[in-house]
Design a protein around this motif. Structure first.
Motif, PDB file in Angstrom:
ATOM      1  N   SER A   4      -5.777  14.816   3.514  1.00 39.62           N
ATOM      2  CA  SER A   4      -4.760  15.392   4.391  1.00 39.62           C
ATOM      3  C   SER A   4      -4.057  14.272   5.113  1.00 39.62           C
ATOM      4  O   SER A   4      -4.700  13.392   5.656  1.00 39.62           O
ATOM      5  N   VAL A   5      -2.756  14.310   5.066  1.00 41.38           N
ATOM      6  CA  VAL A   5      -1.945  13.291   5.710  1.00 41.38           C
ATOM      7  C   VAL A   5      -1.070  13.976   6.737  1.00 41.38           C
ATOM      8  O   VAL A   5      -0.279  14.843   6.408  1.00 41.38           O
ATOM      9  N   VAL A  36       0.181   4.022  -3.221  1.00 38.60           N
ATOM     10  CA  VAL A  36       0.015   4.030  -1.770  1.00 38.60           C
ATOM     11  C   VAL A  36       1.378   4.049  -1.086  1.00 38.60           C
ATOM     12  O   VAL A  36       2.255   3.243  -1.394  1.00 38.60           O
ATOM     13  N   ASP A  37       1.546   4.982  -0.139  1.00 38.74           N
ATOM     14  CA  ASP A  37       2.745   5.067   0.694  1.00 38.74           C
ATOM     15  C   ASP A  37       2.356   4.766   2.144  1.00 38.74           C
ATOM     16  O   ASP A  37       1.406   5.350   2.660  1.00 38.74           O
ATOM     17  N   VAL A 220      -6.643   6.220   6.083  1.00 37.33           N
ATOM     18  CA  VAL A 220      -7.927   5.998   5.420  1.00 37.33           C
ATOM     19  C   VAL A 220      -7.658   5.831   3.931  1.00 37.33           C
ATOM     20  O   VAL A 220      -7.091   6.711   3.283  1.00 37.33           O
ATOM     21  N   LEU A 221      -8.059   4.675   3.405  1.00 42.40           N
ATOM     22  CA  LEU A 221      -7.856   4.335   1.994  1.00 42.40           C
ATOM     23  C   LEU A 221      -9.175   4.526   1.252  1.00 42.40           C
ATOM     24  O   LEU A 221     -10.203   3.979   1.652  1.00 42.40           O
ATOM     25  N   ARG A 225      -6.241   5.370  -2.962  1.00 36.50           N
ATOM     26  CA  ARG A 225      -5.230   6.285  -2.416  1.00 36.50           C
ATOM     27  C   ARG A 225      -5.426   6.478  -0.908  1.00 36.50           C
ATOM     28  O   ARG A 225      -6.542   6.344  -0.405  1.00 36.50           O
ATOM     29  N   ILE A 226      -4.346   6.831  -0.239  1.00 34.84           N
ATOM     30  CA  ILE A 226      -4.444   7.219   1.164  1.00 34.84           C
ATOM     31  C   ILE A 226      -4.913   8.675   1.205  1.00 34.84           C
ATOM     32  O   ILE A 226      -4.202   9.577   0.763  1.00 34.84           O
TER      33      ILE A 226
END
Length: 321
Positions: A4-5, A36-37, A220-221, A225-226
């Motif tokens: 979740s971002v 990754v963004d 959090v990586l 991926r984030i």
């Protein structure tokens, strides 16, 4: 737990201190970064967390022009990585996991060496070096070999050297690893002072408390991926497990409280009750009212709310240390 971002506060790519889109990097058949963004607003602290081998250092190396990405676009300090890497290098400072301090020369000589590398005129270099040594409380040790410095002093000198060129974006890759608690807190104040001066700090750290103390936003990586991004408070609110713990010394009071609080988790041996909740003022008041109505008083009340450690373990599926 699903990734979740949290929505990033509106920051235009052109004005962001750091903006990366679709960042990918692989070494052989091992994918380190997988799309990754990142967007970092100017004058903030952005913390990148992740287990060992998650790709944090690789991300820092790409953003600071030390390594080329396999795919994706990057802008740092307004400059495109592919088109103007040298302009990025002129606008940033990097403090890696391992100190760049030369222990064979003095702290002052380390600073003057950095001034020469930045092509500062000799009088200006001396002025800048003296000012930074004073700012980091290193004036008294300036003419002593850096090999005689404590770990905290070397770390402060390392960051002072990074600041010689007046960077507006600084990458700190695990800057307090190995430092004692007092030196860590000193470093935290250094970071806060940098941000007060308008510097943007991109931080990777092994210490979850450090990110909680310093970061405006945390990502959090995991697995390249984030998997989550947001403010520390936003991330903590995603994690279940908040509770109030009541401890009793008298068995009769414990039994009466258990009867007044059906659904609480009991520990008959320790005479404790655990009641799910976020520990908010309204929940605590309702809990205490129920105890008062039953004529019971707990000997100890503690509130546990999820912290970044809980977030980290939940998102990376690591076992709590």
């Amino acid at each position: 737990m699903p990734s979740s971002v949290m929505p990033t506060p509106k920051v235009e790519t052109a004005t962001a201190a750091i903006a990366a889109t679709g960042l990918r990097k692989a070494y052989g058949d091992k994918t380190v970064l997988d799309g990754v963004d990142l967007t970092v607003a100017p004058g903030t602290v952005f913390a990148l967390l992740g287990p060992n081998g998650a790709g944090k250092t690789t991300a820092v190396k790409i953003l600071s022009t030390l390594v080329s990405p396999d795919a994706g676009t990057v802008r740092v300090a307004g400059h495109d990585l592919a088109a103007r890497p040298q302009a990025i290098r002129a606008a940033i400072g990097v403090t890696g996991q391992f100190s760049a301090v030369d222990g064979l020369i003095t702290g002052e000589e380390n600073m003057l060496l950095m001034a020469d590398l930045h092509h500062l005129p000799r009088p200006e270099g001396r002025r800048v070096a003296a000012g930074l040594l004073a700012r980091f409380d290193l004036t008294d040790a300036a003419r002593k070999p850096a090999a005689t410095y404590s770990g905290g002093m070397k770390r402060r000198l390392d960051i002072a050297m990074t600041l010689v060129g007046g960077p507006r974006v600084i990458f700190l890759d695990e800057p307090t690893t190995g430092l004692d608690p007092r030196s860590r807190h000193t470093m935290w104040q250094v970071v806060r002072d940098l941000v007060t001066d308008g510097v943007t700090v991109f931080l990777t750290t092994q210490y979850l408390e450090e990110a909680d103390e310093l970061a405006d936003r945390v990502a959090v990586l995991n697995g390249g991926r984030i998997v989550a991004e947001g403010t520390p408070d936003q991330l903590k609110r995603q994690i279940p497990g908040g509770h109030v713990r009541l401890r009793f010394t008298r068995p009769d009071a414990y039994r009466a409280a258990a009867g007044a609080l059906p659904g609480s988790a009991r520990d008959d041996e320790a005479l404790t009750l655990r009641i799910a909740g976020d520990g908010g003022q309204r929940d605590l008041r309702a809990l205490l009212d129920r105890l008062d109505a039953a004529g019971v008083e707990a000997d100890e009340l503690t509130v546990h709310t999820p912290d970044l450690d809980d977030v980290f373990f939940a998102l990376t599926q690591e076992t709590p240390r």
